[in-house]
Design a protein around this motif. Sequence first.
Motif, PDB file in Angstrom:
ATOM      1  N   VAL A  77      -9.654-128.489  77.637  1.00 32.64           N
ATOM      2  CA  VAL A  77      -9.069-127.068  78.238  1.00 32.64           C
ATOM      3  C   VAL A  77      -8.090-126.545  77.240  1.00 32.64           C
ATOM      4  CG1 VAL A  77      -7.968-125.995  80.118  1.00 32.64           C
ATOM      5  CG2 VAL A  77      -9.962-127.430  80.635  1.00 32.64           C
ATOM      6  N   LEU A  78      -7.173-127.239  76.744  1.00 34.18           N
ATOM      7  CA  LEU A  78      -5.892-126.832  76.209  1.00 34.18           C
ATOM      8  C   LEU A  78      -6.395-126.621  74.712  1.00 34.18           C
ATOM      9  CD1 LEU A  78      -3.198-129.136  77.387  1.00 34.18           C
ATOM     10  CD2 LEU A  78      -3.897-127.065  78.138  1.00 34.18           C
ATOM     11  N   ARG A  79      -7.603-127.245  74.174  1.00 34.84           N
ATOM     12  CA  ARG A  79      -7.997-126.726  72.842  1.00 34.84           C
ATOM     13  C   ARG A  79      -8.874-125.512  72.640  1.00 34.84           C
ATOM     14  NH1 ARG A  79      -8.813-132.709  72.496  1.00 34.84           N
ATOM     15  NH2 ARG A  79      -7.409-133.582  70.783  1.00 34.84           N
ATOM     16  N   MET A  80      -9.267-125.068  73.823  1.00 33.23           N
ATOM     17  CA  MET A  80     -10.067-123.852  73.764  1.00 33.23           C
ATOM     18  C   MET A  80      -9.454-122.549  73.237  1.00 33.23           C
ATOM     19  SD  MET A  80     -12.225-124.509  77.567  1.00 33.23           S
ATOM     20  CE  MET A  80     -13.184-125.988  77.581  1.00 33.23           C
ATOM     21  N   LYS A  81     -10.626-121.892  72.506  1.00 27.84           N
ATOM     22  CA  LYS A  81     -10.268-120.728  71.743  1.00 27.84           C
ATOM     23  C   LYS A  81     -10.701-119.435  72.109  1.00 27.84           C
ATOM     24  CE  LYS A  81      -8.732-123.604  67.554  1.00 27.84           C
ATOM     25  NZ  LYS A  81      -9.320-123.636  66.255  1.00 27.84           N
ATOM     26  N   TRP A  82     -10.293-118.469  71.869  1.00 23.87           N
ATOM     27  CA  TRP A  82     -10.919-117.238  72.234  1.00 23.87           C
ATOM     28  C   TRP A  82     -12.260-117.027  71.425  1.00 23.87           C
ATOM     29  CZ3 TRP A  82      -9.224-114.795  76.083  1.00 23.87           C
ATOM     30  CH2 TRP A  82      -7.609-114.612  76.451  1.00 23.87           C
ATOM     31  N   SER A  83     -12.674-117.720  70.558  1.00 21.62           N
ATOM     32  CA  SER A  83     -13.687-117.616  69.579  1.00 21.62           C
ATOM     33  C   SER A  83     -14.766-118.535  70.121  1.00 21.62           C
ATOM     34  CB  SER A  83     -13.533-118.056  68.322  1.00 21.62           C
ATOM     35  OG  SER A  83     -13.124-119.131  68.151  1.00 21.62           O
ATOM     36  N   ASP A  84     -14.408-119.414  71.095  1.00 26.28           N
ATOM     37  CA  ASP A  84     -15.391-120.210  71.934  1.00 26.28           C
ATOM     38  C   ASP A  84     -16.030-119.167  73.044  1.00 26.28           C
ATOM     39  OD1 ASP A  84     -14.630-122.495  70.562  1.00 26.28           O
ATOM     40  OD2 ASP A  84     -13.203-123.014  72.105  1.00 26.28           O
ATOM     41  N   LEU A  85     -15.531-118.196  73.445  1.00 24.69           N
ATOM     42  CA  LEU A  85     -16.199-117.257  74.492  1.00 24.69           C
ATOM     43  C   LEU A  85     -16.954-116.380  73.547  1.00 24.69           C
ATOM     44  CD1 LEU A  85     -12.882-116.606  76.267  1.00 24.69           C
ATOM     45  CD2 LEU A  85     -14.882-118.109  77.037  1.00 24.69           C
TER      46      LEU A  85
END
Length: 404
Positions: A255-263
């Motif tokens: 969760v803490l590594r998630m980026k906007w580009s993952d969406l």
Amino acid sequence: MASSLKIVLRKKKNNDGTYPLALRVTVNRKTTYIYLGHNLKESDWDAVNQKVKKSYPNAVRLNHFILQKKTEISDNLLTVKSQTKEVVLSTVRKTMAPTTEASFFEQATLFIDNMHKAGKYNRVKTDQTRINHFRDFLKGKDIPFSEITVPLLNRYQAFLKGSRGISERTIVNHLLIIRTIYNQAIKGGLVDNKAYPFGKGKIAIKFPESVKIGLSPEEVKIIEELDLSENDYFHHARNIWLFSFYFAGVRISDVLRMKWSDLQNDRLYYAMGKNLKAGSLKVPEKALRIINQYRMDEKKNDLIFPELKVLNDLNDTYNVQRKISYAVKRLNKALLHVAKQANITKPLTMHISRHTFGNISGEKIPVQMLQKLYRHSSVITTIGYQANFINKTADDALEAVIGS
């Protein structure tokens, strides 16, 4: 051939604050080191007299060993001098290398160093603590692998349980690190596996089953509707917990590594850090409402959530894991307050979001789909995990006997 021998502590400090004990051989102004399989603190070493101080446990025995090795290698050096006209340092080292068996803590230091280089902060922290417990049990002395026997490990288990008050599951973890380092030494050709103390009829590594408790749908609803407007960080901790739950209990480290580009295209694409299994999930409306609360925040490193934005290099795995560890502790502390305000007596931690999804899904979702949601490598893992939350058959059987 001008030569000299001297026992020294190498100046490359181990993670536990000790230094390797070595014999320094100088031949024609060129130097090599022969390690003696022991590690000492500087405070326990008399550099002038080249011996261990009385403050070190079993100092007399170790000093005798040092003298014996120095004499042995000195004799070997004399033999080389008498047999060879031109001496090459590599030949000297090969000829004089001691035949002593590899020591456990020397290999343990190499193991921890490798974990550190691999960026595994949590492994370094926990495994070093377990190694230190084994050292305490041995009263600070090193030990050759051949002396790690079944009776010794049985005494060690009793020590951990009696003197340390450690649980059965944690005791197994302590045995596991010893087995791992032992196997490392065997693979490296440093130890004969004839004395291997693990396996059938010896020390068996088997984890006791643990109880996994998740929240009910009603308790999740209470958390969702709880008014936390007076404390922004409690509100943030609740957001992170719910976000994890909405994606089938995705691990907090992911969760803490998630980026906007993952969406992308209303879907969340990510690879689970634990086993690198990749996939995507549709973003639930509830999760989208959480994400939208962070759109106006600083766009550093493309991260959605703030915990890792303080880091300049997300490729420094060790520091990333260390920062995640600190963040999880702080988030879990905030969740204690959230649980208290929600009148929930069950433990509420970041990892409980995964148990909560398992508890609520129960038998509603086919196990193959749960495997995909959990990102398990094997469906057997999923079946074992989900068994913690499927109670209907057992409940019905009990009610059939005692009645309602």
